[in-house]
Enzyme design. Structure first.
Site, mmCIF file in Angstrom:
data_model
loop_
_atom_site.group_PDB
_atom_site.id
_atom_site.type_symbol
_atom_site.label_atom_id
_atom_site.label_comp_id
_atom_site.label_asym_id
_atom_site.label_seq_id
_atom_site.Cartn_x
_atom_site.Cartn_y
_atom_site.Cartn_z
ATOM 1 N N HIS A 155 0.834 -1.195 0.000
ATOM 2 C CA HIS A 155 0.000 0.000 0.000
ATOM 3 C C HIS A 155 0.876 1.255 0.000
ATOM 4 C CE1 HIS A 155 -3.135 -2.838 1.275
ATOM 5 N NE2 HIS A 155 -4.010 -1.917 0.882
ATOM 6 N N LYS A 159 -0.429 4.694 4.657
ATOM 7 C CA LYS A 159 -1.285 3.737 5.379
ATOM 8 C C LYS A 159 -0.732 3.500 6.772
ATOM 9 C CE LYS A 159 -3.705 -0.676 4.906
ATOM 10 N NZ LYS A 159 -4.997 -0.044 5.258
#
Length: 271
Positions: A155, A159
């Site tokens: 990600h 995040k």
């Protein structure tokens, strides 16, 4: 016409949800909320999201926000998500929650609230990912223990939680397919002299960087072959549209249990 309330309306997912609502015929933006002190307070939520004015100003009054919504869609953080779910139950509203990183106590609260309110939680609102979860469980059941299971997820650099909620859902699906306890079999990291891979373990690797929206791969590796099941999200729109589909579906359900995307996907498959 369903009135949708968007929490965290000034964030990446919040703006994606507002933008996705602009193209819906059976639902519209009912309310948008952000934190107190946010510079975007008082701005039109549609304009901030880069679409036409929605006629809804971004506020910070939680009670007013819930009152103006039929279904709340929430992608914030664990503590505010539980707070909004509490308000949804209090006011008889429905809520779709895509927040990850909740602890056992917070999940217990959601399950308790779901006895009175229509609540749906999923670590990933993409329809494709939820089909992937089903495929991983089935594959783990079909392939024997000679196939080692490894998961890799990546990600964007912003995040906050790791592994992703989606990665954990995939790992849990693999464990269900093998009829084992994920808690007993999960290996989160390997470093130094680890020795040979423990038979039956489920490995997890986490990557963070750049602007990656979300990549997940589950590998089944044996002598002579490797099967890989992969989902790659290129835009947040896929999560926004999935969440709105969940809101539409949840509006027709009853309270009594904490619903999941797999319930919605399963019902679609029966039509």
């Amino acid at each position: 016409m369903l009135k949708i309330g968007i929490t965290g309306a000034t964030g990446r997912m919040g703006k994606a949800l507002v933008a996705a609502l602009s193209g819906q015929r059976d639902m519209r933006l009912g309310a948008a909320i952000t934190n107190k002190g946010d510079a975007a307070l008082g701005l039109d939520a549609g304009r901030l999201a880069g679409v036409a004015d929605a006629g809804v100003l971004i506020g910070d009054d939680a009670e007013a926000f819930v009152a103006a919504s039929d279904v709340i869609v929430d992608f914030t953080r664990p503590q505010p998500s539980v707070y909004y779910a509490t308000l949804a139950a209090k006011h008889g509203k429905a809520m779709v929650c895509g927040t990850t990183g909740l602890d056992d106590s917070q999940f217990a609260t959601l399950n308790q609230l779901a006895k009175e309110a229509r609540l749906l939680w999923s670590p990933n609102m993409s329809l494709g990912v939820n089909v992937l979860v089903a495929l991983v469980e089935q594959t783990a059941r079909l392939l024997g223990p000679e196939y080692d299971i490894e998961l890799v997820e990546m990600h964007h650099r912003h995040k906050a939680d790791a592994p992703s909620g989606t990665a954990m859902a995939l790992a849990e699906a693999a464990a269900r397919g093998r009829n084992v306890s994920l808690k007993d079999e999960m290996v989160h990291s390997r470093h130094g002299f680890t020795g040979e891979r423990r038979p039956g373990s489920i490995g997890m690797a986490v990557l963070r960087g750049g602007d990656v929206v979300g990549d997940h791969t589950v590998m089944f590796a044996a002598e002579g072959e490797r099967l890989e099941l992969t989902h790659k999200a290129s835009k947040r729109d896929v999560f926004a549209h999935g969440a709105l589909a969940a809101a539409r579906w949840l509006a027709g359900q009853k309270a009594g249990k904490l619903w999941h995307m797999k319930d919605m996907v399963g019902s679609l498959g029966q039509k």
